[in-house]
Enzyme design. Structure first.
Site, PDB file in Angstrom:
ATOM      1  N   ASP A 213      13.740   8.111   6.899  1.00 14.24           N
ATOM      2  CA  ASP A 213      14.915   8.440   5.591  1.00 14.24           C
ATOM      3  C   ASP A 213      15.601  10.106   6.245  1.00 14.24           C
ATOM      4  O   ASP A 213      16.810  10.052   6.405  1.00 14.24           O
ATOM      5  CB  ASP A 213      14.660   8.864   4.258  1.00 14.24           C
ATOM      6  CG  ASP A 213      14.156   6.968   3.665  1.00 14.24           C
ATOM      7  OD1 ASP A 213      14.611   6.165   4.678  1.00 14.24           O
ATOM      8  OD2 ASP A 213      13.537   7.919   2.180  1.00 14.24           O
TER       9      ASP A 213
ATOM     10  N   GLU B  39      -0.496  -8.604   9.139  1.00 11.76           N
ATOM     11  CA  GLU B  39       1.058  -8.522   9.624  1.00 11.76           C
ATOM     12  C   GLU B  39       1.439  -8.984  10.539  1.00 11.76           C
ATOM     13  O   GLU B  39       0.774  -8.691  12.061  1.00 11.76           O
ATOM     14  CB  GLU B  39       1.428  -7.471   9.491  1.00 11.76           C
ATOM     15  CG  GLU B  39       1.513  -6.227   8.131  1.00 11.76           C
ATOM     16  CD  GLU B  39       2.326  -5.427   7.385  1.00 11.76           C
ATOM     17  OE1 GLU B  39       3.380  -5.103   8.472  1.00 11.76           O
ATOM     18  OE2 GLU B  39       2.177  -4.499   6.818  1.00 11.76           O
TER      19      GLU B  39
ATOM     20  N   ARG C 218      16.460  -1.081   0.549  1.00 10.11           N
ATOM     21  CA  ARG C 218      15.582  -1.820  -0.577  1.00 10.11           C
ATOM     22  C   ARG C 218      16.158  -2.228  -1.829  1.00 10.11           C
ATOM     23  O   ARG C 218      15.322  -3.582  -2.309  1.00 10.11           O
ATOM     24  CB  ARG C 218      13.933  -1.067  -0.632  1.00 10.11           C
ATOM     25  CG  ARG C 218      13.260  -1.669  -0.645  1.00 10.11           C
ATOM     26  CD  ARG C 218      11.774  -0.944  -1.009  1.00 10.11           C
ATOM     27  NE  ARG C 218      11.296  -0.927   0.007  1.00 10.11           N
ATOM     28  CZ  ARG C 218      11.433   0.454   1.143  1.00 10.11           C
ATOM     29  NH1 ARG C 218      12.338   1.427   0.710  1.00 10.11           N
ATOM     30  NH2 ARG C 218      11.221   0.783   2.825  1.00 10.11           N
TER      31      ARG C 218
ATOM     32  N   GLY D 221       0.285  -1.163   0.031  1.00  4.50           N
ATOM     33  CA  GLY D 221      -0.252  -0.236  -0.420  1.00  4.50           C
ATOM     34  C   GLY D 221       1.461   1.541   0.393  1.00  4.50           C
ATOM     35  O   GLY D 221       0.035   2.276   0.611  1.00  4.50           O
TER      36      GLY D 221
ATOM     37  N   ASP E 188       9.426  -6.212   3.577  1.00  2.00           N
ATOM     38  CA  ASP E 188       8.677  -5.541   4.793  1.00  2.00           C
ATOM     39  C   ASP E 188      10.552  -4.831   5.345  1.00  2.00           C
ATOM     40  O   ASP E 188      11.494  -5.418   4.897  1.00  2.00           O
ATOM     41  CB  ASP E 188       8.452  -6.578   5.721  1.00  2.00           C
ATOM     42  CG  ASP E 188       7.748  -5.535   7.043  1.00  2.00           C
ATOM     43  OD1 ASP E 188       7.033  -4.847   7.242  1.00  2.00           O
ATOM     44  OD2 ASP E 188       7.642  -6.332   8.036  1.00  2.00           O
TER      45      ASP E 188
END
Length: 188
Positions: free
Chosen positions: A143, A36, A169, A8, A64
């Site tokens: 971040d 989850e 990632r 999402g 994840d």
């Protein structure tokens, strides 16, 4: 080649598309919620991939990720999304006030499954440090707090292209992409 990414999070989709284009993998995106479960990142990714693949009847990937801060004994870890929505970056900075050991890792786990196979798992890790204040407007979530090793800028200060060169990632998605491409080529 194509793969369906179950998430999402539009930021993750954008990162994945930027990475997969180098492997000639077309990314399709579905926002199918999945339970989850509590556990490690690998547990969440395995369960999510298996659940989504069976529900949709097709191969899928889920991802994840979490921020693991050494001085906080790995917190927020698998609860990173929840902590981001409740405490936010300011809350993390408060927890880190007067903490000298600021080492942290971003970890990402990609889980791939088909309706008839057990999940395959791909891990990416990038080490760095939690800054003393937020810096940068790029990226999302933690971040602006995370400065990767060997860099003077936070993920929030780096362009998405630069972040994708070294992110956790990118590592997990690239490991998957290499594996996936090899599997598909050996089937043909």
């Amino acid at each position: 080649m194509k793969v369906t990414f179950i998430t999402g999070n539009q930021h993750k989709v954008k990162e994945a598309r930027g990475i997969f284009q180098h492997f000639d993998i077309r990314l399709e995106h579905l926002n199918l919620g999945y339970p989850e479960i509590q556990g490690e990142l690998t547990d969440v990714a395995c369960y999510g991939a298996k659940y989504a693949a069976k529900k949709l009847g097709m191969p899928v990937i889920v991802e994840d990720a979490g921020l693991f801060i050494r001085a906080l004994e790995g917190f927020p870890g698998t609860y990173s999304s929840y902590v981001q929505s409740t405490l936010g970056n300011e809350g993390i900075l408060k927890l880190m006030k007067n903490v000298h050991d600021r080492y942290a890792e971003f970890r990402s786990v990609v889980g791939f499954a088909t309706p008839k196979t057990e999940p395959e798992i791909f891990l990416g890790v990038v080490g760095g440090h939690i800054t003393h204040q937020q810096k940068g407007k790029h990226g999302f979530a933690y971040d602006p707090l995370f400065k990767p090793e060997l860099y003077d800028l936070t993920f929030g200060e780096l362009t998405i292209e630069k972040k994708n060169e070294l992110s956790h990632r990118r590592q997990s998605l690239e490991k998957f992409a290499n594996w996936f491409k090899d599997i598909v080529e050996n089937i043909d």
